[in-house]
Design a protein around this motif. Structure first.
Motif, mmCIF file in Angstrom:
data_model
loop_
_atom_site.group_PDB
_atom_site.id
_atom_site.type_symbol
_atom_site.label_atom_id
_atom_site.label_comp_id
_atom_site.label_asym_id
_atom_site.label_seq_id
_atom_site.Cartn_x
_atom_site.Cartn_y
_atom_site.Cartn_z
ATOM 1 N N GLN A 64 -23.582 -59.376 -76.892
ATOM 2 C CA GLN A 64 -24.700 -59.271 -77.818
ATOM 3 C C GLN A 64 -24.721 -60.456 -78.785
ATOM 4 O O GLN A 64 -25.782 -60.968 -79.127
ATOM 5 N N VAL A 65 -23.552 -60.904 -79.198
ATOM 6 C CA VAL A 65 -23.460 -62.071 -80.072
ATOM 7 C C VAL A 65 -23.964 -63.313 -79.334
ATOM 8 O O VAL A 65 -24.643 -64.164 -79.930
ATOM 9 N N GLU A 66 -23.665 -63.406 -78.054
ATOM 10 C CA GLU A 66 -24.177 -64.548 -77.285
ATOM 11 C C GLU A 66 -25.691 -64.524 -77.210
ATOM 12 O O GLU A 66 -26.336 -65.570 -77.217
ATOM 13 N N LEU A 67 -26.263 -63.331 -77.136
ATOM 14 C CA LEU A 67 -27.722 -63.218 -77.067
ATOM 15 C C LEU A 67 -28.389 -63.503 -78.415
ATOM 16 O O LEU A 67 -29.473 -64.070 -78.474
ATOM 17 N N VAL A 68 -27.730 -63.060 -79.502
ATOM 18 C CA VAL A 68 -28.278 -63.246 -80.856
ATOM 19 C C VAL A 68 -27.160 -63.816 -81.737
ATOM 20 O O VAL A 68 -26.525 -63.098 -82.509
ATOM 21 N N PRO A 69 -26.890 -65.129 -81.620
ATOM 22 C CA PRO A 69 -25.751 -65.722 -82.329
ATOM 23 C C PRO A 69 -25.804 -65.623 -83.851
ATOM 24 O O PRO A 69 -24.771 -65.633 -84.510
ATOM 25 N N GLU A 70 -26.992 -65.520 -84.423
ATOM 26 C CA GLU A 70 -27.094 -65.466 -85.880
ATOM 27 C C GLU A 70 -26.821 -64.081 -86.455
ATOM 28 O O GLU A 70 -26.782 -63.906 -87.674
ATOM 29 N N ASP A 71 -26.586 -63.086 -85.606
ATOM 30 C CA ASP A 71 -26.312 -61.716 -86.067
ATOM 31 C C ASP A 71 -24.843 -61.606 -86.490
ATOM 32 O O ASP A 71 -23.968 -61.297 -85.688
ATOM 33 N N ARG A 72 -24.583 -61.845 -87.761
ATOM 34 C CA ARG A 72 -23.209 -61.839 -88.281
ATOM 35 C C ARG A 72 -22.575 -60.446 -88.216
ATOM 36 O O ARG A 72 -21.379 -60.314 -88.027
ATOM 37 N N ARG A 75 -21.228 -59.865 -84.789
ATOM 38 C CA ARG A 75 -20.054 -60.723 -84.603
ATOM 39 C C ARG A 75 -18.831 -60.090 -85.273
ATOM 40 O O ARG A 75 -17.759 -60.010 -84.677
ATOM 41 N N GLU A 76 -18.990 -59.644 -86.499
ATOM 42 C CA GLU A 76 -17.874 -59.018 -87.217
ATOM 43 C C GLU A 76 -17.437 -57.719 -86.534
ATOM 44 O O GLU A 76 -16.244 -57.440 -86.429
ATOM 45 N N GLN A 77 -18.395 -56.935 -86.088
ATOM 46 C CA GLN A 77 -18.067 -55.685 -85.393
ATOM 47 C C GLN A 77 -17.312 -55.979 -84.098
ATOM 48 O O GLN A 77 -16.343 -55.301 -83.760
ATOM 49 N N SER A 78 -17.735 -57.005 -83.381
ATOM 50 C CA SER A 78 -17.049 -57.379 -82.152
ATOM 51 C C SER A 78 -15.629 -57.858 -82.433
ATOM 52 O O SER A 78 -14.678 -57.466 -81.752
ATOM 53 N N LEU A 79 -15.480 -58.714 -83.451
ATOM 54 C CA LEU A 79 -14.140 -59.199 -83.811
ATOM 55 C C LEU A 79 -13.219 -58.048 -84.208
ATOM 56 O O LEU A 79 -12.049 -58.008 -83.807
ATOM 57 N N THR A 80 -13.749 -57.096 -84.968
ATOM 58 C CA THR A 80 -12.953 -55.945 -85.396
ATOM 59 C C THR A 80 -12.560 -55.082 -84.198
ATOM 60 O O THR A 80 -11.389 -54.695 -84.055
ATOM 61 N N THR A 81 -13.512 -54.792 -83.345
ATOM 62 C CA THR A 81 -13.247 -53.944 -82.176
ATOM 63 C C THR A 81 -12.260 -54.625 -81.234
ATOM 64 O O THR A 81 -11.310 -53.997 -80.756
#
Length: 181
Positions: A64-72, A75-81
């Protein structure tokens, strides 16, 4: 285990609140099983699947971050998970290595995992660990020293897994991820 795997697969193709509920249920099914059967000889298999649920969710969020890179937030949720998944996967990697190094106990019951099952589980954990490390690295800035360290860690794992002469899917997937490193 199969219910959790089914819920994960469904979550990958869902969106919004339904997806969040599916991820939660996939993890909850395993947590409840661990709590209900704390002395089950196959507990490590359930714990592994629990880590895989987190890894799958982190991977999905990374896409999802790759699709919408500006969605911080994503990105944070992915890093945490992924961070939580990596912690669990590293623990499982260490624990399985320890169990495998010990000589098999005499008189295994029919429910105890066999040494070859534990070795296969360990390979799966190590592959998923390497894959999750690469997902995590892709979320970091390209010039980050942490990213380089994570890729090196993944590469070391993948080299041990990709060296097999087997033509199984996991060996080929390891080689693909190794090329990605």
């Amino acid at each position: 285990l199969e219910l959790s795997r089914t819920l994960v697969e469904h979550a990958r193709y869902s969106t919004g609140d339904e997806q969040g509920e599916l991820w939660r249920k996939a993890h909850e099914v395993l947590t409840d099983l661990i709590a209900a059967l704390p002395n089950n000889p196959r507990r490590m298999l359930v714990e592994t699947e629990s880590a895989f649920v987190l890894a799958s969710q982190g991977e999905w969020l990374r896409w999802q971050v790759e699709l919408v890179p500006e969605d911080r937030s994503t990105r944070e949720q992915s890093l945490t998970t992924l961070g939580r998944a990596l912690t669990k996967l590293r623990e499982l990697d260490r624990d399985l290595a320890e169990v495998i190094r010990k000589p098999p106990a005499a008189g295994l019951s029919k429910d105890d995992p066999r040494p070859h099952e534990l070795r296969l589980l360990w390979q799966d954990v190590r592959f998923r660990l390497a894959s999750s490390l690469l997902d995590h690295a892709q979320l970091l800035p390209a010039d980050s020293p942490d990213r380089v360290a994570i890729v090196i860690e993944a590469e070391k794992l993948l080299k041990t897994l990709a060296g097999s002469t087997d033509d199984d899917d996991q060996t080929w997937n390891c080689r693909v991820l190794l090329a990605q490193c």
